[in-house]
Scaffold this active site. Structure first.
Site, PDB file in Angstrom:
ATOM      1  N   GLU A 233       5.222  41.223  21.588  1.00 44.09           N
ATOM      2  CA  GLU A 233       4.065  41.834  22.282  1.00 44.09           C
ATOM      3  C   GLU A 233       3.358  42.755  21.358  1.00 44.09           C
ATOM      4  O   GLU A 233       2.178  42.661  21.229  1.00 44.09           O
ATOM      5  CB  GLU A 233       4.210  42.277  23.653  1.00 44.09           C
TER       6      GLU A 233
ATOM      7  N   GLU B 164      10.228  36.481  29.216  1.00 41.62           N
ATOM      8  CA  GLU B 164      10.423  37.152  30.458  1.00 41.62           C
ATOM      9  C   GLU B 164      10.341  36.260  31.763  1.00 41.62           C
ATOM     10  O   GLU B 164      10.943  36.621  32.771  1.00 41.62           O
ATOM     11  CB  GLU B 164       8.820  38.071  30.632  1.00 41.62           C
TER      12      GLU B 164
END
Length: 707
Positions: A101, A121
């Site tokens: 990210e 995730e």
């Protein structure tokens, strides 16, 4: 060095900011704040034209402590992506979760071809929380982003380049040089300065995007009706498309905060850490021994099981010696292996040109002449203690002194099998898992004299076969496989007393199992289930259930999927439909056993069915804990998830049972045992946990460790 980040400014005016938070470079709030300070410091320097962000050994995300909106918006978006000097990510090794990210927020990405990139995730019941739900769709398109996020799919650097997730591929030794030049090119306007958050050329048109998101929701609801975090993730992605990416970031932060508190997240995180704990073996791990490499493995006997193991071995590039007692058995076994390899290709799991190559790794023999350089033996002959003892006595004379001897026996302890040998330090048990050897689990049985080196070697062997190895103690009749057998026996117990077996299967698929118990028996094969179940009954007479139904079905040529008829009927494509003929055999089994239909059982709810079938498996799990057969209770959670198909989002059989409380489990089992007999009688460990009102994880009635 500022905290966990270091900055180095070269003569070219490029500052290299390196994250260094060993061992995994987890992006804690402290690391993120250090990164923010370092970037801000570099931006203020007149000698810095551009910035390259990298990490020693890759980056992984771990969002903790600080408000996630603060980390996502103020640090990643406003400080990094909004920097007035260009940032370029240099990626080598793993870039997962928050690490990727951060790279997405940079203005360009340079990667090695072998780097690994992904947003895993959702495997832990949450969603990307540093802008991944907003930036990834804008870089690779909505369809590709959904696949990567919802499936936690990892891609290599080369694949990422094809997806336009990274801008250029560079060799590892030139990675920083290419990244520095790319950063300079951006700062001097030779390359575009891309703000990923506001990039729109890869996003599908609005109407098409809405249709893609709707389709994704339907697919998620069909495959995982008990999970909500995937739907929440889709909602967050859609919110950014409809209301703008910055609003999407706030929605992402709020959703992440809520999901982190969910039972699903806690269960998945428990399984994640439990899977890492299985590799920590007392008396072994602390020695830090290096595994020895196997090249040549011998299989002795075993029929269908050995042929499946042989397939897995040759596909893992091991040389395999397959020994049988006579030529007829040997030819049949070789044909089985060849057929399995061809099916592997037919199902699209292997290169069509590879089977002949891997088949050359297999050699069938009738004697021990080829065992002189074998490094591992797996014995899987018929369950006769004297013949097994004789086999290992012969092997000790022929095989090299470093060869490891293992048995697949579920009936006899490794100690008794090796009684006539002098090499107890290199003997162990190894159990591959039913209902399918494709399950990613292998059980390694450690004798009291088994050397730590042998355990390290066998665990590495399991990993190379893409299986999670669980080390257990050596005790006749007790293995992790017995959890599965108890579970299946309990299902048949209810079916023989009038509970609709298809409702039982439906209850378990609704619970989250991929297959219900009766579909599992069909896949395993009735002959295999009967053989393993018989051993379980022989070894655990006091708490086992003697089944009549399976032998009756086999008398009428019912073998499960392999014969296209079992509890279900199977068409040419392997599709299963209920078998109406089963009812008459259930009635016959009831007459044979002098059973009567119990109307109370036929009115059980789905939850009651699940509890009445899984609590006996829990009972066996607690026996393994109390007898010191497993290292820790969480090992059984891993075993139930990987070996039984227990839904990971429920945490495994011990973790799930603890959500009820030991007193609840004990009370139910005690009541069932009064009505239905010893099969449901709670073991001493459950009784003690209930009396002390403690969880099964914290019970104190642990027997002397057999590890």
């Amino acid at each position: 060095m500022v905290g966990k980040t270091a900055v180095d400014v070269g003569t070219d005016g490029v500052a290299v900011v390196a994250i260094n938070n060993p061992p995994l470079n987890l992006l804690s709030s402290a690391v993120m704040l250090d990164l923010k300070m370092t970037i801000e410091g570099a931006l203020l320097r007149d000698d810095v034209k551009a910035i390259v962000v990298t990490a020693f050994g890759g980056m992984q995300g771990k969002k903790t402590k600080k408000e996630l909106g603060f980390m996502s918006i103020e640090i990643v978006t406003d400080t990094l992506e909004g920097a007035r000097k260009p940032l370029v990510a240099a990626i080598d090794g793993p870039a997962f979760g928050g690490g990727l990210e951060i790279a997405l927020a940079c203005h360009a990405r340079v990667s090695t071809s072998t780097a690994q990139l992904g947003l895993p995730e959702l495997q832990y019941g949450i969603l990307p929380g540093l802008g991944g739900t907003q930036r990834l769709p804008r870089l690779v398109g909505l369809t590709n982003a959904l696949e990567m996020i919802l499936m936690s799919k990892r891609v290599t650097g080369e694949e990422a380049r094809n997806l336009t997730l990274v801008d250029v591929i560079a060799p590892a030794d030139k990675l920083l040089g290419v990244a520095r030049q790319w950063a300079l090119d951006i700062s001097e306007f030779r390359r575009p300065w891309i703000i990923s958050l506001y990039k729109i050329d890869k996003l599908e048109p609005f109407i098409e995007a809405k249709a893609i998101l709707k389709s994704a929701r339907l697919e998620v609801q069909r495959e995982n009706p008990n999970l909500v975090h995937q739907l929440v993730c889709i909602d967050v992605i859609e919110h950014g498309i409809v209301s703008g990416p910055r609003n999407g970031l706030w929605k992402e932060a709020e959703a992440l905060q809520e999901l982190r508190q969910s039972s699903i997240c806690k269960s998945l995180v428990h399984v994640f850490f439990a899977q890492r704990l299985v590799f920590k073996i007392p008396g072994v791990t602390e020695r830090k021994l290096l595994p020895r490499k196997f090249n040549k493995v011998a299989l002795i006997g075993g029929g269908a099981m050995s042929s499946e193991v042989a397939k897995l071995l040759v596909l893992s590039n091991y040389q395999v010696i397959l020994k049988e007692k006579d030529e007829k058995s040997l030819l049949e076994q070789i044909d089985r292996v060849k057929g399995k390899l061809q099916n592997h290709v037919k199902n699209g799991k292997a290169d069509p040109y590879r089977p002949e190559k891997v088949f050359s790794l297999l050699k069938g023999v009738l004697d021990y002449d080829d065992f002189k350089d074998v490094e591992l033996v797996i014995e899987a002959e018929a369950e006769s203690l004297s013949s097994k003892q004789e086999i290992f006595a012969d092997l000790e004379k022929i095989c090299p002194p470093h060869c490891i001897f293992t048995s697949n026996s579920l009936t006899f302890s490794s100690k008794s099998i090796g009684e006539k040998t002098k090499c107890h330090d290199r003997m162990a048990g190894i159990h591959f898992f039913c209902p399918s050897l494709d399950l990613p689990l292998v059980e390694i049985v450690r004798m009291s004299n088994t050397s730590p080196q042998v355990i390290v070697d066998l665990m590495d062997f399991g990993k190379k076969m893409r299986k999670t190895p669980i080390v257990v103690g050596d005790l006749e009749g007790h293995s992790i496989n017995s959890l599965l057998i108890k579970y299946l026996h309990a299902a048949i117990f209810l079916a023989e007393r009038g509970v609709d077996l298809y409702l039982i299967d439906q209850a378990f698929t609704s619970f989250g199992m991929l297959l219900g118990p009766f579909r599992t028996i069909d896949m395993l094969g009735l002959h295999v289930f009967e053989a393993i179940g018989r051993r379980c009954v022989e070894n655990l007479r006091d708490s086992s259930y003697l089944i009549k139904l399976i032998s009756i079905l086999r008398q009428h040529d019912y073998e499960g999927e392999s014969s296209a008829k079992g509890f279900y009927k199977y068409d040419n494509c392997g599709m299963a439909t209920p078998n109406d003929e089963i009812k008459k055999y259930l009635q016959k089994a009831g007459n044979t056993s002098y059973m009567t239909i119990e109307s109370k059982l036929t009115k059980l709810s789905n939850d009651e069915i699940v509890e009445m079938i899984l609590f006996p498996a829990l009972n066996e799990a607690c026996q393994l804990i109390s007898k010191g057969i497993v290292t820790r209770p969480s090992d059984l959670d891993v075993a139930s998830v990987l070996g039984m198909g227990f839904p990971a989002y429920r945490g495994g059989i011990i973790y799930w049972s603890d959500t009820f409380g030991s007193a609840y489990v004990h009370s139910n089992m005690k009541n069932w045992s009064k009505v239905h007999g010893e099969f449901f009688k709670p073991c001493a460990y459950i009784t003690e946990c209930a009396a002390k009102r403690v969880s099964f994880v914290n019970g104190t009635n642990h027997g002397k460790s057999r590890l």
